[in-house]
Scaffold this active site. Structure first.
Site, mmCIF file in Angstrom:
data_model
loop_
_atom_site.group_PDB
_atom_site.id
_atom_site.type_symbol
_atom_site.label_atom_id
_atom_site.label_comp_id
_atom_site.label_asym_id
_atom_site.label_seq_id
_atom_site.Cartn_x
_atom_site.Cartn_y
_atom_site.Cartn_z
ATOM 1 C CB SER A 65 32.061 4.484 55.447
ATOM 2 O OG SER A 65 30.786 3.872 55.408
ATOM 3 C CE1 TYR A 66 28.072 1.179 57.737
ATOM 4 C CE2 TYR A 66 28.215 -1.190 58.025
ATOM 5 C CZ TYR A 66 27.522 -0.074 57.592
ATOM 6 O OH TYR A 66 26.277 -0.229 57.020
ATOM 7 C CB SER A 67 34.339 1.848 63.048
ATOM 8 O OG SER A 67 33.157 1.872 63.814
#
Length: 330
Positions: free
Chosen positions: A60-62
């Site tokens: 889910s990071y960036s």
């Protein structure tokens, strides 16, 4: 660089884990302060040169671009067999677009099987060393989650599994379900621990010590709050909404802790970041704190903290002003 085993496993990891939430396309996802590929390049290269072999990211990071950047740059600077890559599953890869789509998030069998393949593709690798559940899923039976994670390991897509912030009873339940069925158990706990948030000392850390589970504390420097005098702001502290919520109700009390960090750093002639990180490194059971860096110099501070031994008197001074906090991060 120092190297240790991750908990009771045979896996050798650097004493520091590079947190990769910092890396990602700023226009993607929910973190406008991230570094794109070009700006991430010197930091990841320097981490490898300093001997860091442990890298933590998440689907889910960036919106997945953190995984893409990490995978591409690790290929440029080191060999796959020399790296330990950790990523996570629970939140949808695109927090904006996937939050309302069925099966885009959570820890169902469908979500885990889809997300492991998507992460492997973005990272450009055949396997993940440590596949972690990012949060507890109250809507999916834990039996379904643990069996799916076991199948991921048996398929060779992950070497080990780990967990991140949850209540101690939830973690114990997951471990019991896995053990009862002969499935892979969590070998690590990525929990929230720093000088101004120590609630994990009550139950989770003692549980992990008893069970031989390696600790990988996230935000050991409280999203930068422990690296600068109380009240100073940066672009991240001004735009990091979740970080602001963590400390909103305890700012005055936290400031007293930060003041002591500043005092001891001045006495030692070192940056505040080294004092804050040295405290976390000194906690029993900690395998590798997860450190973020947006500048090469911040990595150097983190590495230098490995050699900083705080005295018992200094530790007592640092811990004395702490007040209980509401539980966050779950």
């Amino acid at each position: 660089m120092q190297y240790v085993k991750l908990g009771n496993t045979g896996l050798d990891i650097s004493r520091l884990c590079l947190g990769c939430m910092t890396f990602g396309e700023p226009a993607a996802g929910t973190h406008p302060w991230t570094l794109n590929e070009a700006d991430s390049r010197p930091i990841i290269r320097h981490a490898v040169e300093q001997g860091i072999n442990f890298f933590d990211t998440a689907n889910s990071y960036s919106a997945g671009t953190s995984e893409i950047i990490l995978g591409k740059l690790l290929k440029a600077f080191t060999r796959r067999e020399d790296t330990v890559i950790a990523t996570k599953v629970f939140f949808p890869a695109n927090m904006w677009e996937g939050s309302d789509r069925p099966n885009e998030k959570g820890l169902s069998r469908k979500a885990i099987m889809a997300n492991i393949d998507a992460s492997l593709t973005r990272l450009g690798t055949d396997y993940i060393d440590l596949y972690q559940v990012h949060r507890w899923d109250p809507l999916t039976p834990i039996e379904e989650t643990m069996e799916a994670l076991n199948d991921v390991v048996r398929a060779g897509k992950a070497r080990y599994i780990g967990a991140s912030s949850m209540y101690a009873w939830q973690f114990a339940k997951a471990q019991h379900v896995a053990a009862s069925n002969g499935w892979s158990r969590f070998v690590s706990m990525q929990n929230y621990l720093n000088l101004i948030y120590r609630e994990e000392e009550r139950e989770m850390i003692p549980l992990c010590l008893d069970q031989g589970v390696g600790l990988m504390p996230w935000s050991p420097m409280a999203r930068g709050r422990l690296t600068r005098p109380h009240g100073q702001q940066t672009q991240r502290t001004r735009t990091d909404v979740s970080g602001q919520s963590f400390y909103l109700n305890t700012e005055a009390q936290d400031g007293r802790v930060i003041d002591v960090v500043e005092q001891i750093a001045a006495e030692r002639g070192v940056p505040m970041a080294q004092v804050a990180l040295a405290w976390v490194l000194g906690k029993r059971g900690v395998s590798a704190p997860i450190v973020g860096a947006s500048k090469v110099a911040q990595l150097d501070d983190a590495v230098a903290a490995l050699a900083l031994q705080l005295s018992a008197e200094e530790v007592a001074r640092l811990e004395a002003p702490y007040v209980p906090h509401a539980v966050v991060g779950m």
